[in-house]
Structure formats: structure tokens, C-alpha cells
Design a protein around this motif. Structure first.
Motif, PDB file in Angstrom:
ATOM      1  N   THR A   9       0.827  -1.213   0.000  1.00 43.36           N
ATOM      2  CA  THR A   9       0.000   0.000   0.000  1.00 43.36           C
ATOM      3  C   THR A   9       0.858   1.258   0.000  1.00 43.36           C
ATOM      4  O   THR A   9       0.334   2.368   0.051  1.00 43.36           O
ATOM      5  N   GLY A  10       2.183   1.094  -0.055  1.00 46.76           N
ATOM      6  CA  GLY A  10       3.087   2.246  -0.077  1.00 46.76           C
ATOM      7  C   GLY A  10       3.285   2.793  -1.475  1.00 46.76           C
ATOM      8  O   GLY A  10       2.730   2.282  -2.456  1.00 46.76           O
ATOM      9  N   ARG A  32      -1.740  -3.394   7.055  1.00 48.78           N
ATOM     10  CA  ARG A  32      -2.140  -2.959   8.390  1.00 48.78           C
ATOM     11  C   ARG A  32      -3.616  -2.547   8.391  1.00 48.78           C
ATOM     12  O   ARG A  32      -4.178  -2.214   7.353  1.00 48.78           O
ATOM     13  N   LYS A  33      -4.201  -2.527   9.578  1.00 49.30           N
ATOM     14  CA  LYS A  33      -5.606  -2.147   9.705  1.00 49.30           C
ATOM     15  C   LYS A  33      -5.863  -0.733   9.197  1.00 49.30           C
ATOM     16  O   LYS A  33      -6.951  -0.427   8.711  1.00 49.30           O
ATOM     17  N   THR A  34      -4.875   0.128   9.346  1.00 45.57           N
ATOM     18  CA  THR A  34      -5.044   1.540   8.981  1.00 45.57           C
ATOM     19  C   THR A  34      -4.678   1.841   7.526  1.00 45.57           C
ATOM     20  O   THR A  34      -4.782   2.983   7.092  1.00 45.57           O
ATOM     21  N   SER A  35      -4.253   0.834   6.769  1.00 47.76           N
ATOM     22  CA  SER A  35      -3.784   1.072   5.401  1.00 47.76           C
ATOM     23  C   SER A  35      -4.939   1.311   4.438  1.00 47.76           C
ATOM     24  O   SER A  35      -6.037   0.755   4.603  1.00 47.76           O
ATOM     25  N   THR A  49      -4.439  -9.210   7.217  1.00 47.71           N
ATOM     26  CA  THR A  49      -4.265  -8.076   8.115  1.00 47.71           C
ATOM     27  C   THR A  49      -3.162  -8.379   9.120  1.00 47.71           C
ATOM     28  O   THR A  49      -3.158  -9.435   9.759  1.00 47.71           O
ATOM     29  N   GLY A  50      -2.231  -7.444   9.230  1.00 47.97           N
ATOM     30  CA  GLY A  50      -1.125  -7.633  10.165  1.00 47.97           C
ATOM     31  C   GLY A  50      -0.066  -6.572   9.971  1.00 47.97           C
ATOM     32  O   GLY A  50      -0.332  -5.496   9.419  1.00 47.97           O
ATOM     33  N   ASP A  51       1.135  -6.880  10.406  1.00 50.42           N
ATOM     34  CA  ASP A  51       2.222  -5.907  10.379  1.00 50.42           C
ATOM     35  C   ASP A  51       3.533  -6.681  10.421  1.00 50.42           C
ATOM     36  O   ASP A  51       3.609  -7.731  11.068  1.00 50.42           O
ATOM     37  N   ALA A  56       3.518 -13.208  14.283  1.00 45.36           N
ATOM     38  CA  ALA A  56       2.430 -14.162  14.035  1.00 45.36           C
ATOM     39  C   ALA A  56       1.704 -13.838  12.731  1.00 45.36           C
ATOM     40  O   ALA A  56       1.356 -14.741  11.956  1.00 45.36           O
ATOM     41  N   SER A  57       1.466 -12.567  12.470  1.00 48.66           N
ATOM     42  CA  SER A  57       0.782 -12.186  11.230  1.00 48.66           C
ATOM     43  C   SER A  57       1.675 -12.420  10.018  1.00 48.66           C
ATOM     44  O   SER A  57       1.196 -12.769   8.936  1.00 48.66           O
ATOM     45  N   VAL A  58       2.987 -12.238  10.189  1.00 48.07           N
ATOM     46  CA  VAL A  58       3.923 -12.525   9.095  1.00 48.07           C
ATOM     47  C   VAL A  58       3.895 -14.017   8.763  1.00 48.07           C
ATOM     48  O   VAL A  58       3.888 -14.412   7.594  1.00 48.07           O
TER      49      VAL A  58
END
Length: 323
Positions: A9-10, A32-35, A49-51, A56-58
Motif C-alpha cells: 500500500t506504499g 495494516r488495519k489503517t492502510s 491483516t497484520g504488520d 504471528a501475522s507474518v
């Protein structure tokens, strides 16, 4: 292939996704949730969804994938909490690469930056050059640390690594330091020109995306480095391109380097206290980077990946039109 993209999203990541859309690869994004997920959703990517700082999300994101394109990072020259540079650019990279090893990923494209080389004595420097002892910003230093970690995993644990090093990036939709510099120049917010003789190597974001995808699709290139950069330009030349593309006259005042560095130190001091971005991006790290610049020979991707670079004048025309 099934490919995971972090940082999709960058600024660069969006263009990588749009380029991947033209292929037959299946795309998954760690977001991320805010992306803003407009582009990933538009191309039909699967979203996890993660970071990158959340291991764990990776792990969930890399599970079942064939390849990883790791773009997620903090690209700024000043942020309110400096520790975040290390958390994302180093430890986040560690999470992605180690989980890629555990998941037996067949290829990892790690996107670094030419700034990780610092200011080598060799000018222009190439993929074969040795990095300088110091970098010009904390952003570059943490990207360097992340790249060292990656190469250590390559040599010690056979991480299937390919690394791409973009130079200074410009192009449509740029809301990063380079884009803000162009915006401020076009809007007449720059009271003076600085570091006119300093040279940076520039590249359009769409060319960076092309390098990344071609490096990903090329066979037999594990362990390779690719510099992505089109033109070495002084700030005098770069500013002239901005003026020509926008029709806006350049500031007549030319600020001495010592004054720019002092202003950067003072504005950074204020920003560290009040937690706002330095005026006109004049942080100490950004001023130091502009003063030292970096000159790199990026012709390897032309020879080996067949890249034909867009001119920076055309890139700036598109950048300014998009504003």
C-alpha cells in the motif's frame, strides 16, 4: 507463482502491485488495519491483516506462498519516535526473512535503498562497491542493518535472496520526502535553493516496479544485487526540470550549505521537542543526505534485465500533473 507483497500500500508498493496485475502470478498482501487498501483490492489481491513487526501475522502471510517481495519499511528522514526505524526496518525485516526461510519460500526480493551504501569513495559506485562506514541518515542506517541481516541469512542459511536498491525515487502519487520537495518547489513554498552542486541518482517509481518484477521473474539470479537509477543530476539540474515541467520560476536566493545545515539542526531540535515534522522537510538527516548525495552506476539492470529508463524530466512532468 503465489507471491506475498509486504508494503503493497506504499508509494513503490502500489506500482509493484499494478505491474504484477499484468502477470499470471497470484498476489497476497500483508496490510495494516489503517492502510488504504484501494489498489490491492482493485487488483484482486488476497489481504492478510497484520504488520511486519507482528511475527504471528507474518507467519500467516507467508504460509503457502512461493515467493516474497519485501517492501514494507519506514521511509522518512524524521519521525517522532526514532526507535520505530529499527523496529520496522530491521526487526520487521528479520521477521519476514526468517519466516520466509521457515516456510521454504523459493525466492525473496528484498527492496533496500542506494542510501544504505552511504557515500563511497568510488564515484559512481556500483553493485560491486563496498558500502562506506557511515550513512547520512538513521533511515539509511537501519536499511543498511536490515540488508546486512538479509545477506547473513543468505550466506549462513541459504535464504534465496535477490536485493533491489532503488535510488532517489520520484513519480505520480509521491507523498514521501522527494515528492514533498517537488510539491513545495512547485507551490512556491521554497524560499531558496540549496546544495545546487550536490548530485543524486534519480529514478521513476514505475521503473523501480519494473526492476523489482523482472528481478523476481528472472531465473538463476539468487544472490544478485540490482541498482535502480536512471540519471545522476545535480540539484541545480533537478530544480530546472521541476521548473520546466511546472512553469514555475525557481527561487532566486541560493542558501549556503552551512546555513542549510544549521537550519536543519535547529528545526530538528524543535521537532524533537514538539513532535511535528520539520518545516519544508529540513531535518538534519535530510539536509545531510542532500548535501552528500549519491552517484551510482545503475546500468546493470539495463544489461541484465532489459530495463529502458524513463527520463527524469518525463517523470517530473507526470508527477506534477498528478498533483
Amino acid at each position: 507463482m503465489k507471491v506475498l507483497v509486504t508494503g503493497g500500500t506504499g508509494f513503490i508498493g502500489k506500482h509493484v502491485l499494478l505491474r504484477l496485475k499484468k502477470t499470471e502470478h497470484s498476489i497476497r498482501c500483508l496490510v495494516r488495519k489503517t492502510s488504504d487498501t484501494t489498489i490491492p483490492e482493485k487488483i484482486g489481491a488476497e489481504l492478510i491483516t497484520g504488520d511486519v513487526t507482528d511475527r504471528a501475522s507474518v507467519k500467516r502471510a507467508v504460509s503457502g506462498m512461493d515467493a516474497v517481495i519485501h517492501l514494507a519499511n519506514i521511509y522518512e528522514f524524521w519521525i517522532p519516535h526514532r526507535r520505530d526505524f529499527h523496529a520496522v526496518n530491521v526487526e520487521g525485516t528479520r521477521n519476514v526473512l526468517e519466516e520466509s526461510l521457515d516456510a521454504k519460500i523459493s525466492k525473496v526480493i528484498h527492496v533496500c535503498t542506494l542510501g544504505a551504501y552511504g557515500v563511497p569513495d568510488e564515484k559512481p559506485f556500483t553493485e560491486e562497491s563496498s558500502p562506506a562506514e557511515k550513512r547520512t541518515s538513521l533511515y539509511f542506517e537501519t536499511k543498511y542493518q536490515g540488508s546486512k541481516l538479509a545477506w547473513n541469512l543468505y550466506t549462513e542459511q541459504d535464504l534465496p535472496l535477490v536485493m533491489v536498491y532503488p535510488s532517489a525515487v520520484t513519480g505520480p502519487g509521491d507523498n514521501k520526502p522527494s515528492g514533498r520537495y517537488v510539491y513545495n518547489m512547485v507551490k512556491g513554498k521554497m524560499p531558496a535553493q540549496v546544495f545546487l552542486n550536490s548530485i543524486l541518482t534519480w529514478v521513476d517509481v514505475r521503473d523501480v516496479a519494473e526492476v523489482i518484477v523482472r528481478a523476481f521473474e528472472k531465473e538463476g539470479n539468487i544472490g544478485e544485487k540490482y541498482f535502480a537509477g536512471a540519471e545522476m543530476l545535480s540539484f541545480a539540474e533537478f530544480n530546472t526540470h521541476i521548473s520546466n515541467a511546472s512553469g514555475v520560476s525557481l527561487p532566486r536566493i541560493k542558501m549556503p550549505a552551512w546555513m542549510a545545515m544549521m537550519s536543519g539542526a535547529f528545526l530538528t531540535f524543535l521537532s524533537d521537542i514538539f513532535k511535528f515534522r520539520p518545516m519544508l522537510g529540513m531535518s538534519s538527516d535530510q539536509m545531510r543526505t542532500m548535501k552528500n548525495g549519491f552517484s551510482a552506476d545503475c546500468s546493470k539492470v539495463t544489461r541484465e534485465l532489459g530495463i529502458q529508463y524513463m527520463t527524469i524530466s518525463k517523470s517530473l512532468e507526470d508527477t506534477i500533473a498528478a498533483m
